[in-house]
Design a protein around this motif. Structure first.
Motif, PDB file in Angstrom:
ATOM      1  N   TYR A   1      -4.343   0.072  -1.988  1.00  0.00           N
ATOM      2  CA  TYR A   1      -3.861  -0.406  -2.457  1.00  0.00           C
ATOM      3  C   TYR A   1      -4.240  -1.941  -2.895  1.00  0.00           C
TER       4      TYR A   1
ATOM      5  N   ILE B   1      -2.225   5.835   9.638  1.00  0.00           N
ATOM      6  CA  ILE B   1      -1.523   7.100   9.316  1.00  0.00           C
ATOM      7  C   ILE B   1      -1.035   7.714  10.140  1.00  0.00           C
TER       8      ILE B   1
ATOM      9  N   VAL C   1      -4.778   6.985  -0.003  1.00  0.00           N
ATOM     10  CA  VAL C   1      -3.809   5.962   0.176  1.00  0.00           C
ATOM     11  C   VAL C   1      -4.724   4.958  -0.964  1.00  0.00           C
TER      12      VAL C   1
ATOM     13  N   PHE D   1       0.660  -1.407   8.159  1.00  0.00           N
ATOM     14  CA  PHE D   1      -0.497  -1.801   8.196  1.00  0.00           C
ATOM     15  C   PHE D   1      -0.331  -3.351   7.907  1.00  0.00           C
TER      16      PHE D   1
ATOM     17  N   PHE E   1      -5.078   0.678   8.413  1.00  0.00           N
ATOM     18  CA  PHE E   1      -3.773   1.720   8.046  1.00  0.00           C
ATOM     19  C   PHE E   1      -3.280   2.344   8.707  1.00  0.00           C
TER      20      PHE E   1
ATOM     21  N   PRO F   1       1.082  -1.565   0.014  1.00  0.00           N
ATOM     22  CA  PRO F   1      -0.037   0.617   0.350  1.00  0.00           C
ATOM     23  C   PRO F   1       0.982   1.255  -0.369  1.00  0.00           C
TER      24      PRO F   1
ATOM     25  N   LEU G   1       1.133   6.001   0.886  1.00  0.00           N
ATOM     26  CA  LEU G   1       0.528   6.538   0.723  1.00  0.00           C
ATOM     27  C   LEU G   1       1.119   7.872   0.698  1.00  0.00           C
TER      28      LEU G   1
ATOM     29  N   MET H   1       3.443   1.847   1.862  1.00  0.00           N
ATOM     30  CA  MET H   1       3.561   2.361   3.696  1.00  0.00           C
ATOM     31  C   MET H   1       4.897   1.402   4.292  1.00  0.00           C
TER      32      MET H   1
END
Length: 176
Positions: A144, A100, A142, A82, A98, A60, A62, A77
């Motif tokens: 994924y 953040i 984000v 995650f 996630f 994923p 960010l 990430m």
């Protein structure tokens, strides 16, 4: 205080037209922080229905833009920030989480997301006022991926375990 839009597109099409088993879906979560709020340690939770599983070959990404100060480039990430957990034996749901705020800290930022009309140092008490300060939008994105499975693992309302045309695949996101 926060708005989220979700998008999905076929990233890798392996079968017939439209989403089919084996196809890879790319989910995009676009988040905006209200101009009048600040938040800290944001956590997103995204739930995939049975019939989809995380694409473990895709990390994923960010991207963050705070006060329109230029968006950070989308970057992978850290695996510690995650997770994806599959509830097999019951619902077959996959819950993606996630962290953040933790990812921000790892990238050398603070864990806060500050809305456009909140100065970096805060207001010191009064309500944010866009006429006094407006740093611009604060956004988070984000991305994924998930793969459509050949079969449902646990929950197949049609009575047939195979993922077929007309079967519903869902997705839901929350932020805290």
């Amino acid at each position: 205080s926060i708005a989220i839009q979700k998008g999905v597109a076929i990233a890798i099409d392996t079968g017939g037209a439209g989403p089919t088993p084996g196809d890879t879906l790319e989910y995009s979560l676009a988040i905006q922080v209200s101009d009048f709020f600040a938040m800290q340690n944001l956590v997103l939770t995204d739930v995939l229905s049975d019939g989809q599983r995380r694409d473990a070959g895709f990390v994923p990404t960010l991207a963050i833009a705070e006060h329109s100060g230029g968006a950070s480039a989308a970057a992978a990430m850290n695996a510690a920030n995650f997770s994806f957990v599959v509830a097999t034996g019951s619902t077959g749901l996959t819950t993606g989480t996630f962290q953040i705020g933790a990812e921000q800290i790892l990238r050398g930022l603070d864990a806060r997301l500050i809305g456009g009309c909140v100065p970096a140092g805060g207001t010191g008490g009064p309500a944010p006022d866009c006429a006094v300060f407006n740093g611009g939008a604060t956004t988070v994105t984000v991305v994924y991926r998930a793969v459509i499975q050949e079969d449902f693992s646990d929950d197949f309302p049609s009575g047939d375990a195979s993922v077929d045309h007309g079967d519903r695949l869902t997705n839901a996101v929350t932020a805290v």
